[in-house]
Design an enzyme around this catalytic site. Structure first.
Site, PDB file in Angstrom:
ATOM      1  N   GLU A  94      30.134  58.406  38.027  1.00  0.00           N
ATOM      2  CA  GLU A  94      31.490  58.115  37.547  1.00  0.00           C
ATOM      3  C   GLU A  94      31.498  57.121  36.400  1.00  0.00           C
ATOM      4  OE1 GLU A  94      33.881  56.488  40.668  1.00  0.00           O
ATOM      5  OE2 GLU A  94      33.167  57.999  42.071  1.00  0.00           O
ATOM      6  N   CYS A 107      33.930  51.573  31.435  1.00  0.00           N
ATOM      7  CA  CYS A 107      33.191  51.033  32.575  1.00  0.00           C
ATOM      8  C   CYS A 107      32.161  52.088  32.951  1.00  0.00           C
ATOM      9  CB  CYS A 107      34.140  50.764  33.743  1.00  0.00           C
ATOM     10  SG  CYS A 107      33.268  50.227  35.237  1.00  0.00           S
ATOM     11  N   CYS A 114      23.709  53.292  45.012  1.00  0.00           N
ATOM     12  CA  CYS A 114      23.348  51.873  44.921  1.00  0.00           C
ATOM     13  C   CYS A 114      22.714  51.463  46.239  1.00  0.00           C
ATOM     14  CB  CYS A 114      24.611  51.045  44.671  1.00  0.00           C
ATOM     15  SG  CYS A 114      24.291  49.273  44.470  1.00  0.00           S
ATOM     16  N   CYS A 118      26.885  46.491  49.736  1.00  0.00           N
ATOM     17  CA  CYS A 118      27.990  45.547  49.935  1.00  0.00           C
ATOM     18  C   CYS A 118      29.019  46.174  50.894  1.00  0.00           C
ATOM     19  CB  CYS A 118      28.643  45.190  48.607  1.00  0.00           C
ATOM     20  SG  CYS A 118      27.520  44.331  47.495  1.00  0.00           S
ATOM     21  N   CYS A 121      32.245  48.078  49.441  1.00  0.00           N
ATOM     22  CA  CYS A 121      32.089  48.940  48.264  1.00  0.00           C
ATOM     23  C   CYS A 121      31.716  50.364  48.644  1.00  0.00           C
ATOM     24  CB  CYS A 121      31.014  48.326  47.367  1.00  0.00           C
ATOM     25  SG  CYS A 121      30.658  49.303  45.900  1.00  0.00           S
ATOM     26  N   CYS A 335      35.062  51.767  42.525  1.00  0.00           N
ATOM     27  CA  CYS A 335      33.705  52.288  42.313  1.00  0.00           C
ATOM     28  C   CYS A 335      33.298  53.291  43.375  1.00  0.00           C
ATOM     29  CB  CYS A 335      32.679  51.166  42.390  1.00  0.00           C
ATOM     30  SG  CYS A 335      33.149  49.685  41.551  1.00  0.00           S
TER      31      CYS A 335
HETATM   32  N1  SAH Z   1      26.267  45.950  41.340  1.00  0.00           N
HETATM   33  C1  SAH Z   1      26.999  45.189  40.392  1.00  0.00           C
HETATM   34  C2  SAH Z   1      27.983  45.978  39.555  1.00  0.00           C
HETATM   35  C3  SAH Z   1      28.831  47.032  40.196  1.00  0.00           C
HETATM   36  S1  SAH Z   1      30.209  46.604  41.205  1.00  0.00           S
HETATM   37  C4  SAH Z   1      27.657  44.014  41.049  1.00  0.00           C
HETATM   38  O1  SAH Z   1      27.503  43.856  42.258  1.00  0.00           O
HETATM   39  O2  SAH Z   1      28.255  43.199  40.367  1.00  0.00           O
HETATM   40  C5  SAH Z   1      31.411  45.888  40.137  1.00  0.00           C
HETATM   41  C6  SAH Z   1      32.291  44.882  40.834  1.00  0.00           C
HETATM   42  O3  SAH Z   1      33.251  45.517  41.690  1.00  0.00           O
HETATM   43  C7  SAH Z   1      31.523  43.920  41.719  1.00  0.00           C
HETATM   44  O4  SAH Z   1      32.046  42.631  41.597  1.00  0.00           O
HETATM   45  C8  SAH Z   1      31.786  44.487  43.096  1.00  0.00           C
HETATM   46  O5  SAH Z   1      31.528  43.542  44.076  1.00  0.00           O
HETATM   47  C9  SAH Z   1      33.230  44.902  42.964  1.00  0.00           C
HETATM   48  N2  SAH Z   1      33.711  45.857  43.972  1.00  0.00           N
HETATM   49  C10 SAH Z   1      33.037  46.858  44.569  1.00  0.00           C
HETATM   50  N3  SAH Z   1      33.831  47.512  45.441  1.00  0.00           N
HETATM   51  C11 SAH Z   1      35.026  46.924  45.388  1.00  0.00           C
HETATM   52  C12 SAH Z   1      36.265  47.141  46.056  1.00  0.00           C
HETATM   53  N4  SAH Z   1      36.408  48.105  46.947  1.00  0.00           N
HETATM   54  N5  SAH Z   1      37.291  46.331  45.732  1.00  0.00           N
HETATM   55  C13 SAH Z   1      37.155  45.338  44.814  1.00  0.00           C
HETATM   56  N6  SAH Z   1      36.030  45.092  44.156  1.00  0.00           N
HETATM   57  C14 SAH Z   1      34.961  45.865  44.445  1.00  0.00           C
END
Ligand code: SAH
Length: 352
Positions: A94, A107, A114, A118, A121, A335
């Site tokens: 995406e 973006c 990944c 987290c 996410c 994401c």
């Molecule tokens: N792996 C990298 C970049 C990708 S995620 C990182 O961890 O920074 C980009 C941002 O979106 C990160 O800050 C991540 O923690 C956040 N993110 C992911 N899922 C999310 C969600 N459901 N709501 C809000 N932020 C989210």
């Protein structure tokens, strides 16, 4: 499986070497580079002024990892477009195109899936499939420019994937996108976001690029952070902060800390106070992101009052803070959500 490397990931210098080795005149390198990076061809056959014999030689060693847009969703309110691309090996990734007053921002994803896992996410749910090549990162930008007929001036590497788990390809991408023979985008207009891989933050700092570093913090202490981000077991906040100080020392660039607000998890007044203590006196910026609820996850967005209070508490401590403007709310722009529904066979791929 793909067996050959990606032709579009070669720097101009490397392509020149290939051209020499093939016994071709050096201007052929310029021609091929232009086809790949300015005209964005998906197939070597389209390079009409390049001799067939040279193209065949290139194809013996390389493939073109092109991206095919298979679905585009548009938010009718803010014009945000979300692209689902198919990769050369049939994966889906995406990318998002956003319109701001000052231009277009992209973006992009850095990996297929990944491995960081987290808790909030969607990108990490199925684990990591593979790294994207530098050429594939470039392709997302080229293809979105072509499809939307716009010029992209800002890039955030915040899509699916952990860019510092694919560090070398990210660096190559950065070098190529900022190159005068490429799109020539200024480093100042590029942001890379990481979950906090300390040694890579330092390695990036040593390059002294003028880009913005964003750190996904999401918690003001290690104990809470560990419940949200498995990477916190390996990298302590203290070490991340020291690496960020080093980045600032080397580049003079203010670091951004991303903090996704999750109701009842990390949005208390105590968390705001702890966060203030953590970043007090640092030349940094905090970006509060109301969490985007993901169907497979159980986190809820903090209420507007809570978000406003959290922000006020930080401001009282004279910390630079903004609330991220929600873009693409109507198209599942969080994401990994579109990719997941595609992989699960839920996305309606036939129509754009
Ligand atoms: N792996 C990298 C970049 C990708 S995620 C990182 O961890 O920074 C980009 C941002 O979106 C990160 O800050 C991540 O923690 C956040 N993110 C992911 N899922 C999310 C969600 N459901 N709501 C809000 N932020 C989210």
């Amino acid at each position: 499986m793909i067996s050959k490397p990606d032709l579009r990931s070669l720097s101009f210098e490397e392509l020149k070497r290939e051209t020499e080795e093939a016994g071709e005149k050096s201007f052929r390198a310029t021609q091929v580079y232009e086809w790949l990076h300015k005209k964005n061809v998906a197939d070597l056959n389209e390079m009409s002024n390049v001799p067939a014999a040279f193209k065949e030689k290139l194809l013996l060693k390389y493939d073109l990892y092109s991206m095919v847009p298979i679905k585009v969703l548009e938010d009718s309110e803010d014009g945000t477009k979300k692209f689902l691309f198919k990769t050369i090996d049939g994966n889906a990734i995406e990318s998002v195109l956003m319109k701001y007053e000052h231009g277009y921002s992209a973006c992009i994803s850095s990996q297929v899936g990944c491995k960081m896992g987290c808790a909030f996410c969607a990108s990490g749910i199925g684990g990591k499939v593979r790294d994207l090549t530098s050429g594939e990162m470039l392709e997302q930008i080229y293809e979105m420019q072509k499809a939307a007929d716009v010029r992209i001036s800002n890039i955030v590497v915040m899509g699916t994937g952990e860019p510092f788990d694919n560090f070398d390809n990210f660096i190559r991408f950065y070098e190529m996108i900022t190159d005068k023979d490429g799109l020539n985008i200024s480093g100042r207009n590029i942001t890379v976001s990481t979950c906090g891989i300390v040694d890579k933050i330092r390695e990036l700092a040593d390059k002294e690029y003028a880009l913005t570093l964003a750190i996904s913090l999401h918690a003001p202490n290690d104990d809470l952070r560990k419940t949200l981000m498995p990477s916190a077991n390996r990298y302590k906040i203290k070490d991340i902060m020291e690496a960020c100080d080093y980045f600032f020392e080397k580049t003079g660039r203010r670091v951004t800390f991303e903090y996704s607000l999750m109701s009842g998890v990390n949005d208390s007044a105590e968390c705001a106070r702890e966060l203030s203590e953590l970043v007090k006196g640092k030349n940094c910026h905090i970006n509060l992101i109301p969490v985007n609820p993901v169907k497979e996850r159980d986190f809820k967005r903090s209420g507007n009052d809570r978000i406003a209070d959290f922000k006020k508490l930080l401001e009282k401590n004279r910390i630079n803070v903004t609330i991220r403007r929600g873009m693409g709310k109507n198209i599942d722009a969080a994401c990994g959500q579109l990719r997941r529904s595609y992989m699960n066979g839920e996305a309606d791929i036939g129509q754009n």
